[in-house]
Enzyme design. Structure first.
Site, PDB file in Angstrom:
ATOM      1  N   ASP A   1      56.328   1.960  10.258  1.00  0.00           N
ATOM      2  CA  ASP A   1      55.523   2.711  11.222  1.00  0.00           C
ATOM      3  C   ASP A   1      56.254   4.011  11.557  1.00  0.00           C
ATOM      4  O   ASP A   1      57.268   4.341  10.930  1.00  0.00           O
ATOM      5  CB  ASP A   1      55.228   1.868  12.469  1.00  0.00           C
ATOM      6  CG  ASP A   1      56.490   1.412  13.201  1.00  0.00           C
ATOM      7  OD1 ASP A   1      57.582   1.997  13.002  1.00  0.00           O
ATOM      8  OD2 ASP A   1      56.380   0.462  13.992  1.00  0.00           O
ATOM      9  N   PHE A   2      55.777   4.732  12.532  1.00  0.00           N
ATOM     10  CA  PHE A   2      56.358   6.043  12.850  1.00  0.00           C
ATOM     11  C   PHE A   2      57.817   5.953  13.294  1.00  0.00           C
ATOM     12  O   PHE A   2      58.554   6.928  13.206  1.00  0.00           O
ATOM     13  CB  PHE A   2      55.518   6.759  13.916  1.00  0.00           C
ATOM     14  CG  PHE A   2      55.657   6.156  15.282  1.00  0.00           C
ATOM     15  CD1 PHE A   2      56.580   6.672  16.183  1.00  0.00           C
ATOM     16  CD2 PHE A   2      54.873   5.088  15.678  1.00  0.00           C
ATOM     17  CE1 PHE A   2      56.721   6.112  17.442  1.00  0.00           C
ATOM     18  CE2 PHE A   2      55.007   4.526  16.929  1.00  0.00           C
ATOM     19  CZ  PHE A   2      55.930   5.045  17.827  1.00  0.00           C
TER      20      PHE A   2
END
Length: 134
Positions: free
Chosen positions: A18-19
């Protein structure tokens, strides 16, 4: 996890994260699906062959319980371990772990049902015998 558990090595890629750079929680589901698929492939051949030869037999996840213990990051090398805990009439109860070295990152209990035409059916006897020997 028993010493004869099936082991699938894999690497974490950018698409799995994810980020924040940690592995996205749903990516572990894909990793474990690959582990179950490779376990069955090693024991009974390709699932597509089994599907064709057994008149449309498929395996579906009926229930899954996960414990996320520690995160993995991009470029980590992981191992997915899969072991048979119990076989019932139409289901396999499996234990799975995702590890980085000796460190357990995720644990899962998975119930996989054997299905044909939308209905639960008994596990094929040959597969049952093979899974019992593991």
């Amino acid at each position: 996890m028993p010493p004869d558990a099936h082991a699938l090595p894999l690497r974490v890629y950018y698409e799995d994260t994810d980020f924040s750079g940690f592995v996205y929680h749903a990516s572990y589901l894909r990793f474990m699906e690959r582990g179950r698929t490779e376990l069955l492939r090693g024991l009974a051949g390709d699932q597509s062959d089994l599907h064709r030869e057994a008149d449309g037999l498929v395996f579906v996840v009926r229930r899954m319980s996960l414990d996320y213990l520690k995160p993995a990051r991009m470029d980590d090398t992981l191992t997915v371990l899969t072991a048979t805990r119990e076989l019932r009439g139409a289901s396999m109860h499996l234990d799975q772990e995702v590890r980085r070295g000796d460190e357990t990152l995720v644990r899962a209990e998975v119930v996989v049902a054997c299905v044909r035409d939308g209905r639960a059916v008994r596990l094929p006897e040959a597969l049952r015998r093979t899974l019992t020997r593991r």
